[in-house]
Design a protein around this motif. Structure first.
Motif, mmCIF file in Angstrom:
data_model
loop_
_atom_site.group_PDB
_atom_site.id
_atom_site.type_symbol
_atom_site.label_atom_id
_atom_site.label_comp_id
_atom_site.label_asym_id
_atom_site.label_seq_id
_atom_site.Cartn_x
_atom_site.Cartn_y
_atom_site.Cartn_z
ATOM 1 N N GLY A 39 0.785 -1.232 0.000
ATOM 2 C CA GLY A 39 0.000 0.000 0.000
ATOM 3 C C GLY A 39 0.814 1.277 0.000
ATOM 4 O O GLY A 39 0.243 2.368 0.118
ATOM 5 N N ASN A 40 2.136 1.180 -0.164
ATOM 6 C CA ASN A 40 2.964 2.394 -0.136
ATOM 7 C C ASN A 40 2.587 3.372 -1.244
ATOM 8 O O ASN A 40 2.510 4.585 -1.028
ATOM 9 C CB ASN A 40 4.450 2.030 -0.263
ATOM 10 N N ARG A 41 2.342 2.843 -2.435
ATOM 11 C CA ARG A 41 2.036 3.728 -3.571
ATOM 12 C C ARG A 41 0.654 4.365 -3.435
ATOM 13 O O ARG A 41 0.481 5.556 -3.710
ATOM 14 C CB ARG A 41 2.155 2.946 -4.887
ATOM 15 N N ALA A 44 0.828 7.044 -0.915
ATOM 16 C CA ALA A 44 1.441 8.256 -1.467
ATOM 17 C C ALA A 44 0.425 9.063 -2.289
ATOM 18 O O ALA A 44 0.333 10.288 -2.143
ATOM 19 C CB ALA A 44 2.646 7.882 -2.326
ATOM 20 N N ARG A 45 -0.343 8.366 -3.132
ATOM 21 C CA ARG A 45 -1.346 9.072 -3.938
ATOM 22 C C ARG A 45 -2.408 9.723 -3.056
ATOM 23 O O ARG A 45 -2.827 10.856 -3.303
ATOM 24 C CB ARG A 45 -1.996 8.100 -4.927
ATOM 25 N N MET A 46 -2.841 8.994 -2.019
ATOM 26 C CA MET A 46 -3.869 9.521 -1.126
ATOM 27 C C MET A 46 -3.398 10.776 -0.404
ATOM 28 O O MET A 46 -4.178 11.696 -0.148
ATOM 29 C CB MET A 46 -4.260 8.439 -0.106
ATOM 30 N N VAL A 51 5.711 8.813 -5.240
ATOM 31 C CA VAL A 51 5.770 7.393 -4.898
ATOM 32 C C VAL A 51 6.980 7.080 -4.022
ATOM 33 O O VAL A 51 6.900 6.299 -3.064
ATOM 34 C CB VAL A 51 5.798 6.533 -6.184
ATOM 35 N N GLN A 52 8.113 7.704 -4.325
ATOM 36 C CA GLN A 52 9.320 7.448 -3.555
ATOM 37 C C GLN A 52 9.134 7.793 -2.081
ATOM 38 O O GLN A 52 9.656 7.105 -1.193
ATOM 39 C CB GLN A 52 10.511 8.242 -4.132
ATOM 40 N N GLN A 53 8.380 8.866 -1.806
ATOM 41 C CA GLN A 53 8.129 9.240 -0.411
ATOM 42 C C GLN A 53 7.246 8.208 0.268
ATOM 43 O O GLN A 53 7.408 7.923 1.465
ATOM 44 C CB GLN A 53 7.466 10.618 -0.347
ATOM 45 N N SER A 237 -7.100 -3.319 6.109
ATOM 46 C CA SER A 237 -7.270 -2.336 5.035
ATOM 47 C C SER A 237 -6.312 -1.152 5.171
ATOM 48 O O SER A 237 -6.180 -0.346 4.254
ATOM 49 C CB SER A 237 -8.713 -1.823 5.016
ATOM 50 N N THR A 238 -5.629 -1.038 6.288
ATOM 51 C CA THR A 238 -4.701 0.075 6.516
ATOM 52 C C THR A 238 -3.508 -0.022 5.568
ATOM 53 O O THR A 238 -2.933 -1.099 5.397
ATOM 54 C CB THR A 238 -4.197 0.063 7.968
ATOM 55 N N TYR A 239 -3.134 1.088 4.957
ATOM 56 C CA TYR A 239 -1.927 1.100 4.131
ATOM 57 C C TYR A 239 -0.701 0.957 5.032
ATOM 58 O O TYR A 239 -0.677 1.459 6.155
ATOM 59 C CB TYR A 239 -1.831 2.396 3.321
#
Length: 270
Positions: A39-41, A44-46, A51-53, A237-239
């Protein structure tokens, strides 16, 4: 004034966390917990980050959860850091992940850091030869710097897939049988293959809990052999970058309830 208030809130939060961990530690604790850090990506979008962050925040979450596990007395933590399949992603993202891995491996092994503080031995599990030379070098250095630690284990699985691990284990088992004095009568058993699994070679105990974040309910080729019938699978469901103690507590309570139920059932059968 605001700074003093912030310090007070942090102090109260830390005290509450310490008390909660002490209560949990009084019950049965799993020996081996694995994380599919998913869920990292999307995180990041949310949060309107690059994406790197998102991946960088994911490493911070790993450090946070590793410390929670170590304070509870968990003996081994395995984390799915990078799949062999991830090399198919955009080159810019792969390069960023490799740079991040190199940076964070060095940070993990700084003198007096988390691994030394808790006596954690680091193992990089997977096809390390697929990593860039610079990452391979720092991976070797990180493993060497922690090889004297013997209180806990951190398996960073990168680049890894379970099918590759099982294939390698079978190949090693067959090769070992052929090298024996009497290979014609050698019998290869499940125990022989298990002994050649990368986690077994890293002296990891059996897997008790596997947690996947981000709401996806699949294993994605991670520790398939190790997920035996006694492994507790948990999906949230948590990123991953947002995963913390509050999300972790129900998982540990579920494990403890299962252990207590098994103990009660065993007594009734006596």
């Amino acid at each position: 004034m605001f700074s003093l208030f912030h310090q007070c809130v942090s102090w109260v939060r830390q005290k509450a966390q310490n008390a909660l961990l002490a209560v949990l530690a009084a019950g049965p604790i799993p020996k081996h917990i694995a994380f599919v850090m998913d869920g990292n990506r999307r995180y990041a979008r949310m949060n309107k980050k690059i994406v790197q962050q998102g991946h960088s925040d994911g490493f911070l979450a790993l450090r946070r959860m590793l410390e929670v596990c170590l304070r509870l007395g968990v003996q081994c933590v395995s984390a799915y850091a990078f799949s062999i399949e991830n090399f198919k992603r955009e080159p810019a993202e792969v390069d960023a992940l490799m740079n991040l891995a190199e940076e964070k491996l060095l940070e993990l092994c700084q003198h007096g850091d988390l691994l030394d503080e808790y006596g954690v031995r680091l193992h990089i599990i997977g096809r390390k030869e697929l990593l860039p030379e610079s990452v391979q070098a720092v991976a070797r250095k990180a493993e060497e710097m922690t090889q004297h630690n013997d209180r806990a284990i951190l398996n960073l699985c990168m680049p890894y897939t379970s099918r590759d691990e099982m294939t390698t284990a079978v190949e090693s088992t067959v090769r070992k049988a052929l090298d024996s004095d009497d290979y014609s009568s050698a019998e290869i058993t499940e125990k022989d293959i298990d002994a050649q699994m990368m986690t077994s070679l890293a002296k990891s105990p059996p897997l008790d809990i596997l947690i996947r974040t981000s709401g996806v309910r699949r294993l994605s080729d991670f520790l398939l052999w190790q997920c035996c019938e006694n492994t507790q699978l948990q999906f949230t469901s948590t990123y991953w970058p947002d995963f913390g103690l509050l999300e972790f507590v129900p998982v540990i309570l579920d494990f403890q309830r299962k252990v207590w139920y098994q103990q009660v059932t065993a007594r009734k059968l006596l």
